[in-house]
Write a protein that holds these residues in place. Structure first.
Motif, mmCIF file in Angstrom:
data_model
loop_
_atom_site.group_PDB
_atom_site.id
_atom_site.type_symbol
_atom_site.label_atom_id
_atom_site.label_comp_id
_atom_site.label_asym_id
_atom_site.label_seq_id
_atom_site.Cartn_x
_atom_site.Cartn_y
_atom_site.Cartn_z
ATOM 1 N N LEU A 121 2.005 -7.959 -0.553
ATOM 2 C CA LEU A 121 2.562 -7.350 -1.764
ATOM 3 C C LEU A 121 1.511 -6.635 -2.607
ATOM 4 C CD1 LEU A 121 5.272 -9.935 -2.838
ATOM 5 C CD2 LEU A 121 5.626 -7.650 -1.907
ATOM 6 N N PRO A 122 0.302 -7.207 -2.784
ATOM 7 C CA PRO A 122 -0.710 -6.442 -3.528
ATOM 8 C C PRO A 122 -1.031 -5.106 -2.851
ATOM 9 C CG PRO A 122 -1.354 -8.740 -3.388
ATOM 10 C CD PRO A 122 -0.164 -8.575 -2.484
ATOM 11 N N GLU A 123 -1.095 -5.075 -1.523
ATOM 12 C CA GLU A 123 -1.353 -3.809 -0.816
ATOM 13 C C GLU A 123 -0.224 -2.813 -1.052
ATOM 14 O OE1 GLU A 123 -3.970 -4.725 3.097
ATOM 15 O OE2 GLU A 123 -1.887 -5.394 3.182
ATOM 16 N N LEU A 124 1.004 -3.308 -1.050
ATOM 17 C CA LEU A 124 2.149 -2.436 -1.304
ATOM 18 C C LEU A 124 2.067 -1.840 -2.703
ATOM 19 C CD1 LEU A 124 4.933 -1.254 -0.581
ATOM 20 C CD2 LEU A 124 5.935 -3.383 -1.428
ATOM 21 N N VAL A 125 1.785 -2.672 -3.687
ATOM 22 C CA VAL A 125 1.685 -2.193 -5.064
ATOM 23 C C VAL A 125 0.554 -1.179 -5.196
ATOM 24 C CG1 VAL A 125 1.180 -2.888 -7.445
ATOM 25 C CG2 VAL A 125 2.746 -4.253 -6.054
ATOM 26 N N ILE A 126 -0.585 -1.492 -4.608
ATOM 27 C CA ILE A 126 -1.722 -0.567 -4.658
ATOM 28 C C ILE A 126 -1.351 0.778 -4.047
ATOM 29 C CG2 ILE A 126 -4.029 -0.110 -3.694
ATOM 30 C CD1 ILE A 126 -4.505 -3.189 -3.984
ATOM 31 N N SER A 127 -0.686 0.758 -2.909
ATOM 32 C CA SER A 127 -0.326 2.015 -2.246
ATOM 33 C C SER A 127 0.676 2.820 -3.064
ATOM 34 C CB SER A 127 0.225 1.746 -0.851
ATOM 35 O OG SER A 127 -0.822 1.301 -0.025
ATOM 36 N N ILE A 128 1.662 2.146 -3.646
ATOM 37 C CA ILE A 128 2.646 2.872 -4.461
ATOM 38 C C ILE A 128 1.983 3.478 -5.698
ATOM 39 C CG2 ILE A 128 4.684 2.565 -5.939
ATOM 40 C CD1 ILE A 128 5.709 0.564 -3.802
ATOM 41 N N VAL A 129 1.126 2.699 -6.372
ATOM 42 C CA VAL A 129 0.425 3.217 -7.545
ATOM 43 C C VAL A 129 -0.486 4.374 -7.144
ATOM 44 C CG1 VAL A 129 -1.291 2.646 -9.328
ATOM 45 C CG2 VAL A 129 0.604 1.086 -8.859
ATOM 46 N N ALA A 130 -1.175 4.237 -6.017
ATOM 47 C CA ALA A 130 -2.066 5.316 -5.558
ATOM 48 C C ALA A 130 -1.273 6.596 -5.280
ATOM 49 C CB ALA A 130 -2.829 4.877 -4.310
ATOM 50 N N VAL A 131 -0.116 6.471 -4.636
ATOM 51 C CA VAL A 131 0.714 7.650 -4.359
ATOM 52 C C VAL A 131 1.161 8.289 -5.668
ATOM 53 C CG1 VAL A 131 2.972 8.385 -3.475
ATOM 54 C CG2 VAL A 131 1.478 6.981 -2.057
ATOM 55 N N ARG A 132 1.577 7.485 -6.621
ATOM 56 C CA ARG A 132 2.050 8.015 -7.896
ATOM 57 C C ARG A 132 0.932 8.686 -8.680
ATOM 58 N NH1 ARG A 132 6.297 4.465 -10.846
ATOM 59 N NH2 ARG A 132 7.695 6.212 -10.587
ATOM 60 N N GLN A 133 -0.320 8.289 -8.430
ATOM 61 C CA GLN A 133 -1.460 8.907 -9.107
ATOM 62 C C GLN A 133 -2.023 10.086 -8.322
ATOM 63 O OE1 GLN A 133 -4.225 5.703 -9.766
ATOM 64 N NE2 GLN A 133 -3.262 5.128 -11.690
ATOM 65 N N GLY A 134 -1.438 10.374 -7.175
ATOM 66 C CA GLY A 134 -1.906 11.501 -6.376
ATOM 67 C C GLY A 134 -3.042 11.157 -5.431
ATOM 68 N N ALA A 135 -3.399 9.893 -5.300
ATOM 69 C CA ALA A 135 -4.481 9.474 -4.396
ATOM 70 C C ALA A 135 -3.868 9.081 -3.052
ATOM 71 C CB ALA A 135 -5.269 8.334 -5.023
ATOM 72 N N LEU A 136 -3.401 10.072 -2.318
ATOM 73 C CA LEU A 136 -2.637 9.829 -1.091
ATOM 74 C C LEU A 136 -3.472 9.186 -0.002
ATOM 75 C CD1 LEU A 136 -0.636 13.176 -1.061
ATOM 76 C CD2 LEU A 136 0.012 10.981 -2.084
ATOM 77 N N THR A 137 -4.701 9.646 0.185
ATOM 78 C CA THR A 137 -5.522 9.057 1.237
ATOM 79 C C THR A 137 -5.912 7.622 0.873
ATOM 80 O OG1 THR A 137 -7.508 10.088 0.323
ATOM 81 C CG2 THR A 137 -6.419 11.236 2.125
ATOM 82 N N LEU A 138 -6.052 7.317 -0.410
ATOM 83 C CA LEU A 138 -6.310 5.939 -0.819
ATOM 84 C C LEU A 138 -5.142 5.049 -0.418
ATOM 85 C CD1 LEU A 138 -7.925 3.754 -2.359
ATOM 86 C CD2 LEU A 138 -6.686 4.475 -4.415
ATOM 87 N N ALA A 139 -3.932 5.531 -0.598
ATOM 88 C CA ALA A 139 -2.744 4.747 -0.244
ATOM 89 C C ALA A 139 -2.714 4.431 1.244
ATOM 90 C CB ALA A 139 -1.479 5.501 -0.649
ATOM 91 N N VAL A 140 -2.939 5.436 2.070
ATOM 92 C CA VAL A 140 -2.913 5.234 3.517
ATOM 93 C C VAL A 140 -4.098 4.377 3.957
ATOM 94 C CG1 VAL A 140 -3.032 6.393 5.760
ATOM 95 C CG2 VAL A 140 -1.626 7.361 3.938
ATOM 96 N N ALA A 141 -5.284 4.674 3.442
ATOM 97 C CA ALA A 141 -6.477 3.922 3.817
ATOM 98 C C ALA A 141 -6.367 2.459 3.390
ATOM 99 C CB ALA A 141 -7.716 4.557 3.201
ATOM 100 N N ASN A 142 -5.700 2.192 2.272
ATOM 101 C CA ASN A 142 -5.507 0.819 1.815
ATOM 102 C C ASN A 142 -4.743 0.014 2.850
ATOM 103 O OD1 ASN A 142 -5.083 -1.475 -0.026
ATOM 104 N ND2 ASN A 142 -3.007 -0.677 -0.174
ATOM 105 N N ILE A 143 -3.665 0.547 3.361
ATOM 106 C CA ILE A 143 -2.841 -0.183 4.323
ATOM 107 C C ILE A 143 -3.565 -0.313 5.669
ATOM 108 C CG2 ILE A 143 -0.680 -0.166 5.615
ATOM 109 C CD1 ILE A 143 -0.392 -0.842 2.621
ATOM 110 N N ILE A 144 -4.072 0.790 6.183
ATOM 111 C CA ILE A 144 -4.735 0.749 7.489
ATOM 112 C C ILE A 144 -6.006 -0.096 7.410
ATOM 113 C CG2 ILE A 144 -5.871 2.142 9.263
ATOM 114 C CD1 ILE A 144 -3.880 4.389 8.513
ATOM 115 N N GLY A 145 -6.785 0.076 6.344
ATOM 116 C CA GLY A 145 -7.995 -0.720 6.173
ATOM 117 C C GLY A 145 -7.691 -2.192 5.992
ATOM 118 N N GLY A 146 -6.636 -2.494 5.250
ATOM 119 C CA GLY A 146 -6.245 -3.891 5.062
ATOM 120 C C GLY A 146 -5.871 -4.554 6.369
#
Length: 177
Positions: A74-99
Motif C-alpha cells: 500500500l505505501p508503494e501504491l500511494v507513492i506511485s499515485i502521488v508521483a503520477v499526480r505530481q508529474g513524476a512519472l518515471t518515479l512512479a514506475v521506478a518505485n514499483i519495479i524497484g520495490g
C-alpha cells in the motif's frame, strides 16, 4: 540493443512543484520518520498475518502472498499515485519495479536469519507457483513497455488488463492449492 526513443506521445517527467523552495532537512526527517513507522507497522503486519492464517484456516502461503503483500505494498501504491499526480512519472514506475526487485533481495536477508539451513529448501509448490506468476506478470509488463498503445479499455493498455486478469486468476488458483 533496444533503447527507448522519444516520440510525439512521450511525456516529459517534470514535477510540478518548485523543489528549490522545499526545506530539505525537514523533508529528510519526515522521510526517515515515515520509514520507521512503515518498518514498525511491517512487524505487526507479520504478527497479525500468522494469527489470520492459524485462525482462518487459510494457508500461510495464501495469507503471505495476498494479505501481507497487499498491506505492505500500500505505501508503494500511494507513492506511485502521488508521483503520477505530481508529474513524476518515471518515479512512479521506478518505485514499483524497484520495490519488487528489492523484495527479491529480502529473501537473501531472510535466508541469513533462518538458522536451520537454507530458507529456499522450505519453498513449496504454492511459493513456486507465486514466483512463476510473478515472472509471468513481469514479462507482461516488459512486453507492454516494448509495445506501447495510445488507448485501451478503461484508458489502460492491454498489459494492464492482462496483468489484472493474470493476478486474479493466479490467486484464485493459489487459494485452491
Amino acid at each position: 540493443m533496444w533503447e527507448p526513443i522519444h516520440t510525439r506521445e512521450t511525456v516529459a517527467d517534470e514535477p510540478e512543484e518548485d523543489l528549490g523552495r522545499i526545506n530539505k532537512p525537514l523533508l529528510v526527517t519526515r522521510f526517515l520518520l515515515s520509514a520507521v513507522v512503515v518498518g514498525v507497522a511491517g512487524y505487526f503486519v507479520a504478527k497479525v498475518a500468522v494469527v489470520i492464517a492459524s485462525q482462518s484456516g487459510l494457508s500461510q502461503s495464501f495469507v503471505g502472498a495476498l494479505f501481507t503483500s497487499v498491506a505492505t505494498s500500500l505505501p508503494e501504491l500511494v507513492i506511485s499515485i502521488v508521483a503520477v499526480r505530481q508529474g513524476a512519472l518515471t518515479l512512479a514506475v521506478a518505485n514499483i519495479i524497484g520495490g519488487n526487485s528489492f523484495d527479491v533481495l529480502f529473501l537473501a536477508f531472510a535466508d541469513t536469519a533462518y538458522t536451520e539451513g537454507s530458507i529456499y529448501h522450505q519453498v513449496g509448490d504454492a511459493e513456486s507457483f507465486v514466483l512463476a506468476l510473478c515472472i509471468l506478470l513481469g514479462g507482461t509488463l516488459l512486453m507492454g513497455m516494448l509495445h506501447r498503445q495510445r488507448e485501451g479499455f478503461a484508458n489502460a493498455g492491454w498489459e494492464s488488463i492482462s496483468a489484472i486478469g493474470l493476478f486474479l486468476g493466479g490467486y484464485i488458483v493459489l487459494y485452491f492449492m
